[in-house]
Scaffold this motif. Structure first.
Motif, PDB file in Angstrom:
ATOM      1  N   ASP A 231      -4.080  -6.770  -4.124  1.00 56.11           N
ATOM      2  CA  ASP A 231      -3.368  -6.525  -2.876  1.00 56.11           C
ATOM      3  C   ASP A 231      -3.232  -5.042  -2.548  1.00 56.11           C
ATOM      4  OD1 ASP A 231      -1.791  -6.206  -5.012  1.00 56.11           O
ATOM      5  OD2 ASP A 231       0.011  -7.070  -4.131  1.00 56.11           O
ATOM      6  N   THR A 232      -3.773  -4.181  -3.383  1.00 56.00           N
ATOM      7  CA  THR A 232      -3.810  -2.782  -2.985  1.00 56.00           C
ATOM      8  C   THR A 232      -5.243  -2.394  -2.727  1.00 56.00           C
ATOM      9  OG1 THR A 232      -3.734  -2.271  -5.318  1.00 56.00           O
ATOM     10  CG2 THR A 232      -1.743  -1.870  -4.073  1.00 56.00           C
ATOM     11  N   GLU A 233      -5.406  -1.504  -1.749  1.00 53.95           N
ATOM     12  CA  GLU A 233      -6.743  -1.104  -1.400  1.00 53.95           C
ATOM     13  C   GLU A 233      -7.113   0.170  -2.142  1.00 53.95           C
ATOM     14  OE1 GLU A 233      -7.648  -1.135   2.784  1.00 53.95           O
ATOM     15  OE2 GLU A 233      -8.794   0.701   2.531  1.00 53.95           O
ATOM     16  N   GLN A 593      -9.863 -12.229  -6.471  1.00 49.90           N
ATOM     17  CA  GLN A 593     -10.159 -12.237  -5.046  1.00 49.90           C
ATOM     18  C   GLN A 593     -10.140 -13.643  -4.480  1.00 49.90           C
ATOM     19  OE1 GLN A 593     -13.666  -9.916  -4.806  1.00 49.90           O
ATOM     20  NE2 GLN A 593     -12.557  -8.080  -4.178  1.00 49.90           N
ATOM     21  N   LYS A 602      -3.656  -5.502   2.889  1.00 48.46           N
ATOM     22  CA  LYS A 602      -3.831  -4.671   1.697  1.00 48.46           C
ATOM     23  C   LYS A 602      -2.976  -3.418   1.830  1.00 48.46           C
ATOM     24  CE  LYS A 602      -7.938  -6.386  -0.194  1.00 48.46           C
ATOM     25  NZ  LYS A 602      -8.763  -6.128  -1.358  1.00 48.46           N
ATOM     26  N   ARG A 631      -3.613  -3.467   7.113  1.00 49.17           N
ATOM     27  CA  ARG A 631      -3.208  -2.538   6.065  1.00 49.17           C
ATOM     28  C   ARG A 631      -1.728  -2.234   6.139  1.00 49.17           C
ATOM     29  NH1 ARG A 631      -8.072   1.122   7.252  1.00 49.17           N
ATOM     30  NH2 ARG A 631      -9.485   0.736   5.514  1.00 49.17           N
TER      31      ARG A 631
END
Lengths: 660, 829
Positions: A231-233, A593, A602, A631
């Protein structure tokens, strides 16, 4: 899909509170709490005094006042263990209390954010190691807002750039590790600046060590061998050093201007009561105390500035030019809301109105406060001196020949404008055009030393060490705007101004289309760099077409990660440039994923090493709003900074006055 | 082997049952005379420590056994280790829940043995323990309390950082018995002690000793239940009382009908009290019902939180309350679903159709029955019945459509572990509840302490617990005992541990270093992935530079500072500088700390480094801190002299400004003496000095200073303007206005004077502002309240609109004037 519910801010707040209270509970009975100045504010962010009282805290003392007394047997110190000076102060005060033989004290020290070897050594030296019980309170990130996490290290700026002490980089890495442990590691770390590079290296090293450790318990399987986060980009690290120039400008958003005029610390501003009126007392006491409530000159009132104040949330990130309009609009709406009581006919309508009454009153109060504050700021911004300062700044930012501004600066010196303001202007020029001409610099040095005292020779040497105010070194540097000198040693604003369109003339303050609105026409370089990572098509269209029309967020924007496409441009900013992919077990990534799905929001963490300004926060929020569904941006920093605070780090405070 | 009767050794006590499970037999050698030993057992089925009771006579056999020692046995009687003891009289022998043996001698020295093999740390109780002598000690899982001969109590509540603390002073008198309540169960969250003195009992905590006002003393025994809720007392008449721990209510009384005072009083769980004489044990339940057990030899009682272990020469037994689940299944005539389920297994094996009938009968409560069987399996010690119960559970859940088998699977895993450690060769008779409370990690630790590495690794693999600590312990042990050369040992260890995650080579290296194998330590340390971890050991090994490098590598500023602190005291300054010179982070940190604490060091550093400006800056800041004028100037002089030889432009300027600073101070001193009578000017900046001089009317002196210090004309004019306005010296200002030219223009004059409120004087300067556009000038006039003049200005510029505007703002005679001007501009009409 976060593994744990709740935002980082809530989680951190809750954890900090729980940790502190558990520690307090461990000390039996009533106790006096001694807090160092730089922690008193942050602690207030997550726990209220009344709650501390419930946990047996009788009185709170400030460490720096050195006035803790023997009124309670238990004395608890809550102090930063990183600062040798504070550790020594704690040791001294314990010794002092021990000398009082009437009371046999029980001492506890809660070191934050960790117990250090140096603090142990000092306590041992003084010989009180055996007399105190020691615990640690792991306070790293403190949530200022839902989207702002700060380490609240007041001295991080001077530590990093003046003393070259990378302590806060280490703490930042620890704090970010905390986030990685919660969410999985950042799939990509992008950054700019030498200290940023150091931070990224530390993160990589810590992850390796953590992987190597693997001694976590049975229950916590997820912590074993961190997986890449779904969940983090990415994490974007910007070193303040890359863009000193932006922070030196006067901030022109509402929150920024409050910070410039009265100062905001830990979400609170100390404002003179003559401006905003006295602290409102609860209804019950109001009648009895009313006569004494005449607002005295010089009294300060603390004003909470955070998202809990709805009106302030609307105002904070707006350019100051339109704050008046917003205030008017709100005032009018509020009035009509009040008027609705006349139209209320049935009793249910009336009851509804009465139910809403407290909200109205709250809004009314906040409206009054902000109107007064805005007026005060307006008085300041309308002044002749402020306008002159702004003009010099804007000309510098726009890249006009700075020498034309020198007369104005000299006049300001002669008019005894505060030193930090003057230095900000000079540093700005130095940053924007690669240093001052040696002759000019000498001239200013002399004038400033004459005007503000010879002790400021030290100030100049500090500024030079921080590379904020320098002589222009070589002849090639004179040609800065066209060619870069050795790339990476200094931020070349001339080149970047053109290639990243830092100056946007036609930006509308009311309905902004570009982040440049925060400085009324100048886009902060630091944030442009973030945009180079997150909003590539927009920046490209800006450079090519020149029209500031916001492009529709195209899905392709994520396709080229890191600095791709902007490597050459970014090289002209100071320091290392890097983009690191943290690889993990491929299978695990794919599994994650599939579990989380690809269309989830994200999170991008943007870390400002060395401090961030309120305007930059506003600009980042502006970007976040554009990127909204796809985002989320969480802003992390070592602390909040502005030009004044940067200067204060360098300004010598002693003088030659003889005490009588 | 024939299955044991599950009801064997059950004893009814009031409403509940107790059972005594034999675990091991043939424990001790014949030459161990248990009656002559003090026995202390570690909690959770841990090891036993035996020490000969010196108050009792014993048979002399040979010189070896005559030597005083502490013998550590496993519960199955395996001698783990023998510690020779020659440190004086032992007054306290006990265990912590980490299975560390604590030995307290009369003089207040505490030895803490960890790892069962004789490694120990020691500390002293202090607080007068040496003077008065320790009389006895009582232990709880994480600490202990020592009773001194003068009735003082000293508590230690953490062994890692022992801080012996005095409890509140207690009353005089003979202490007939005492006991403690662990901190976890007290309101004060600190340990509390029950002290039976004379006829009553005192409750002592760190702040006060409270008399509980009892009459039936002296109490010969006092014992607190595992949860701290009840206290068992033996009264003067020999009766057993059970009272609440606040002494408010009495729950039961029991008369053991014995004139001899029991040797020990302990709790069996929270519901029953065990009193023991040499060979007799009474188990006393609620309401004074009791069961009695008789033995042939001496019996030692070792309390656990869920029962007691009874150790005799031949047997080790576990006496505990039968759990509800077990009772529900095995109790005679039980008709509980679980019991029926267990029966069905028999029927099933006999292939009787009644099995299904039974199942159908309890169908509705079948899930519960399965759960009960699973739980009961855990509490069984006999493998036969464990299997039986699990089989019943398995059968039961096969009938159910939906059943979560997690508990079942976990229970099988737990039972396998328990079976392995209960084996007599290991000798850990841990009960299910104890295992749950101890946790698997701690159990593995205990195995490691017994050097049962293989089993420990198997268990950790089986339970998927990281095994790094086991490997490290193994390797450390290897380093200690192996006799082959360093290279070979290192190779062996690295080979064996290769690819195992989380191995702390630093600990192994430390062990090697402690053994004096420095080379091996260095070799091992190279394999440590965590730079920070290597530092402390490197420092001990005197590998200072490597330590510093590793500290810097770790990025941890605290670690670097710590190393620097150590190095600074250890090395001569010159070599210290050499060390930090090449390491920027180190020198930055040294500079920062030195700035606060040790400016001399800083000066030396800059001198060595050849950084004159920095050196002179240190002197300058010292000058700022001086409170005495001559010394300030001296420091300034020194600072400027440091820069004297340089030709560099910035240095020259710096030097010039420094000498200027002393010059300014000198001038200010004279000013103070001549015109101020007190310290007014010293410390001000040049501009402020000039400003003040003008404001106080010393224009001449100000002018002199201007030329003396080469102050720019513009600055001087600004200062004069501001000072005169502040002084409200309008005459002088008007005089200045007669000048032709001003280097700063005339607008500032207009602005400042207007700001001070003198419109009349301000207006004088309007005509002089020749560079201003007409609109501004009109505005300037207006601000002075001179509409007519403004009108004239507009008229000159033939600005009709402005005139119109002005008329709206005019009043009185000015209106006609403006009208006249408007008319002038309209010549046609």
């Amino acid at each position: 899909m976060a593994p744990y519910p709740g935002s980082d801010a809530d989680y951190l707040k809750d954890k900090a509170r729980r940790d502190l209270l558990t520690l307090l509970e461990g000390v039996r009975g009533k106790k006096n709490l001694v807090v160092s100045q730089d922690l008193a504010g942050p602690v207030g962010l997550f726990v209220k005094f009344s709650l501390l009282q419930e946990y047996g805290v009788d009185r709170v003392f400030l460490l720096e006042n050195a006035n803790v007394d023997s009124s309670q047997r238990n004395v608890v110190f809550l102090v930063h263990a990183e600062k040798t000076r504070q550790v020594r102060t704690v040791a001294d005060q314990i010794k002092r209390l021990q000398r009082n033989e009437n009371v046999e004290h029980e001492f506890s020290i809660f070191w934050t954010p960790r117990r250090t070897l140096v603090s142990n050594a000092i306590l041992e030296d003084v010989g009180i190691m055996g007399d105190v019980s020691i615990a640690e309170l792991p306070l790293y990130f403190m949530p200022l807002e839902q989207d702002v996490l700060s380490l609240e290290l007041d001295e991080s700026f001077s530590d990093l750039y003046l003393h070259k002490d990378p302590g806060c980089v280490y703490l930042a890495a620890k704090a970010l590790m905390g986030i990685q442990q919660r969410h999985g590691y950042f799939p990509r770390i992008i950054g700019k600046g030498d200290n940023a590079r150091r931070l990224a290296d530390l993160l990589l090293r810590m992850r390796k060590e953590l992987d190597a450790e693997e001694s976590s318990g049975l229950t916590d399987l997820s912590a074993r061998g961190l997986l890449p986060s779904a969940d983090t980009e990415s994490l974007i690290i910007i070193d303040r050093e890359v863009d000193f120039g932006t922070a030196l400008l006067t901030q022109l958003t509402y929150e920024g201007l409050i910070d410039e005029t009265v100062g905001i610390k830990h979400n609170q501003a100390d404002v003179d009561t003559s401006i905003v009126g006295p602290t409102p007392v609860p209804q019950a006491q109001e009648s009895s105390k009313a006569p004494q409530q005449t607002s005295k000159q010089g009294q300060k009132r603390k004003i909470q500035l955070d998202a809990s104040d709805q009106l302030f949330s609307q105002l904070r990130d707006a350019n100051f030019a339109i704050v008046g309009d917003i205030l008017n609009r709100v005032a009018r709406r509020l009035e009509s809301d009040y008027e609705s009581r006349h139209t209320a006919k049935t009793t249910t309508e009336l009851r509804e109105f009465v139910n809403k009454l407290p909200t109205y009153q709250l809004e009314h109060q906040s409206l009054r406060v902000h109107t007064n504050l805005a007026e005060e700021i307006m008085r300041n911004t309308r002044s002749d001196i402020f306008r002159k300062i702004l003009e010099v700044q804007q000309n510098n930012a726009a890249g006009a020949d700075a020498t034309y501004q020198h007369d104005s600066v000299e006049e300001l010196i002669a008019r005894d404008v505060p030193l930090k303001t003057i230095l900000r202007l000079l540093c700005l020029e130095s940053c924007m055009s690669g240093g001052l001409r040696p002759r000019d610099l000498e001239n200013f040095k002399r004038q400033i030393v004459h005007a503000y005292g010879h002790q400021h020779l030290l100030t100049f040497s500090a500024l030079e060490k921080m590379e904020l105010l320098q002589p222009r070194s070589t002849a090639t540097a004179m040609l800065l705007p066209t060619t870069g000198t050795q790339p990476g040693s200094k931020t070349n604003y001339g080149y970047l101004r053109k290639n990243l369109r830092l100056v946007v003339e036609e930006v509308s303050e009311k309905d902004p289309s570009d982040i440049a609105y925060v400085y009324s026409g100048f886009a902060p370089l630091s944030i442009r760099l973030v945009q180079c990572v997150l909003q590539k098509p927009y920046i490209l269209s800006l450079i090519r077409g020149g029209s500031a029309a916001p492009s529709a967020p195209s899905p392709a924007s994520t396709a080229s990660p890191g600095w791709l496409g902007f490597e050459d441009v970014v090289k002209s900013a100071r320091g290392a440039t890097f983009s690191i992919v943290q690889k993990g077990d491929d299978k695990a990534i794919r599994a994650r994923q599939t579990l989380s799905g690809n269309n989830a929001t994200k999170t991008v963490y943007v870390f400002f090493l060395g401090g961030i300004t309120f305007t930059e926060i506003a600009a980042l929020r502006f970007i976040a709003a554009q990127e909204a569904p796809r985002r989320k941006i969480v802003i992390c920093t070592t602390g909040l900074i502005n030009g004044d605070r940067m200067m204060e780090a360098a300004i010598e405070k002693g003088n030659f006055t003889q005490p009588e | 082997m024939a299955p044991s009767n599950p009801l064997a050794n059950w004893e009814r006590l009031g409403d509940s049952f107790y059972r005594k499970v034999p675990i091991y037999d043939a424990i001790f050698d014949d030459n161990v005379e248990l009656e002559n030993y003090i026995v202390a057992g570690a909690p959770y089925g841990g090891a036993l420590a035996l020490h000969r009771d010196e108050t009792k006579p014993h048979r002399f056999r040979d010189a070896r056994t005559a030597k005083s020692s502490i013998d550590i046995y496993s519960c199955s009687g395996k001698l783990i280790n023998r510690l020779n003891w020659e440190h004086g009289t032992i007054r306290g022998l006990g265990w912590s829940d980490k299975e560390e043996l604590l030995v307290i001698t009369e003089d207040g020295t505490v030895r803490r043995y960890f790892g069962l093999y004789g490694d120990f740390t020691s500390f002293s109780l202090g607080n007068g323990a040496e003077e008065y002598g320790v009389r006895a000690c009582r232990f709880w899982t994480a600490g202990f309390v020592a009773l001194l001969a003068n009735n003082q109590l000293i508590a230690v509540s953490s062994y890692d950082e022992p801080r012996p603390k005095l409890l509140a002073p207690c009353p005089e008198g003979e202490v007939s018995s005492w006991s403690l309540i662990p901190p976890a169960f007290t309101l004060s969250r600190s340990v509390e002690v029950l002290l039976a003195v004379d006829k009553t009992v005192y409750l002592v905590d760190p702040t006060e000793a409270e008399d509980k006002v009892l009459q039936n003393g002296p109490f010969k025994h006092a014992s607190v239940s595992p949860t701290g809720r009840f206290v068992a007392l033996i009264t003067a008449e020999g009766k057993v009382w059970v009272v609440s721990s606040d002494f408010q209510s009495k729950y039961s009384e029991y008369d053991p009908e014995s004139r001899v005072t029991p040797r020990t009083v302990d709790w069996c769980g929270d519901d029953a009290v065990v009193i023991a004489w040499e060979d007799e044990v009474h188990l006393i339940g609620p309401n004074g019902v009791a069961a009695r057990y008789y033995y042939d030899g001496t019996v030692h009682v070792i309390p656990e939180f869920d029962g007691v272990r009874l150790i005799t020469h031949d047997t080790c037994e576990f006496l505990h309350k039968v759990t509800e689940v077990t009772e529900a299944i095995f109790r005679l005539g039980s008709t509980s679903p679980a019991s029926v389920l267990l029966d069905s297994i028999d029927l099933l094996e006999k292939k009787s159709p009644k099995a299904d009938e039974n199942i159908q009968r309890i169908r509705s409560s079948l899930p519960d029955a399965v759960d009960t069987c699973v739980k009961a399996a855990g509490h069984e010690f006999d493998a036969y019945w464990q299997k039986r119960l699990l089989k019943a559970a398995s059968f039961g859940k096969s009938v159910l459509d939906l059943y979560n088998s997690d508990d079942f699977v976990e229970m099988t895993e737990k039972l396998r572990v328990l079976k392995a450690v209960r084996d007599y060769q290991i000798g850990l008779p841990i009960s299910y509840d104890q295992y749950m409370r101890l946790t698997p990690e701690k159990l593995i630790e205990r195995l490691v302490n017994r050097h049962e590495y293989l089993l420990a690794i198997r268990v950790s693999e089986f339970l998927q617990i990281p095994a790094d600590k086991i490997f490290v312990h193994w390797a450390s042990q290897k380093v200690k005992v192996s006799t082959v050369d360093d290279e070979a040992v290192c190779k062996l260890i690295v080979q064996r541990l290769d690819g195992k995650p989380g191995i702390s080579f630093e600990l192994i290296a430390q062990a090697a270093f402690d053994e004096g194998r420095t080379y091996l330590a260095t070799q091992l340390l190279n394999h440590e992935p965590r730079a920070g971890k290597q530092v402390p050991l490197l420092l001990n090994m005197e590998e200072d530079e490597i330590a510093l490098d590793k500290a810097i590598e770790s990025g941890d500023n605290d670690l670097v500072l710590y190393v620097l602190l150590r190095l600074k005291t250890k090395h001569p300054l010159a070599s210290f500088y050499r060390m930090i010179n090449t390491r920027p982070m180190a020198s930055a940190l040294v500079e920062t700390t030195a700035r606060e604490e040790d400016t001399k060091l800083l000066k030396d550093l800059y001198y060595q480094d050849d950084r004159p400006i920095d050196g002179s800056n240190v002197l300058l800041s010292e000058a700022l801190n001086e409170t005495d004028m001559p010394r300030t100037t001296e420091k300034l002089h020194l600072a400027s002299r440091l820069l004297a030889d340089s030709k560099d432009a910035t240095v020259v300027l710096q030097q010039k400004l420094l000498s200027e600073a002393s010059q300014l101070l000198k001038v200010q001193e004279t000013l103070d003496k001549e015109i101020a009578d007190r310290s007014e000017f010293v410390g001000l900046s040049l501009n402020e000095t000039v400003y003040r001089l003008i404001r106080s009317g010393y224009g001449k002196r100000a002018q002199k200073m201007q030329s003396e210090f080469k102050m720019p004309e513009k600055t001087y004019w600004w200062l004069r303007l501001r000072a005169l306005v502040a002084k409200r010296d309008w005459g002088e200002l008007e005089e200045i206005g007669k000048n032709k030219k001003s280097p700063i223009g005339w607008e500032p004059f207009y602005n400042e004077i207007l700001g001070a409120g003198n419109t009349k004087l301000a207006s004088l300067f309007v005509p002089k502002c020749t560079n201003q556009p007409v609109e501004d000038k009109v505005e300037m006039w207006v601000k002075c309240g001179m509409i007519v003049k403004a009108g004239e200005e507009a008229l000159r510029a033939k600005d009709f609109n402005t005139l119109e505007l002005l008329r709206t703002r005019a009043s009185g005679p000015a209106v006609t004037e403006i009208d006249r001007m408007i008319n002038q501009l309209r010549p046609r009409k």
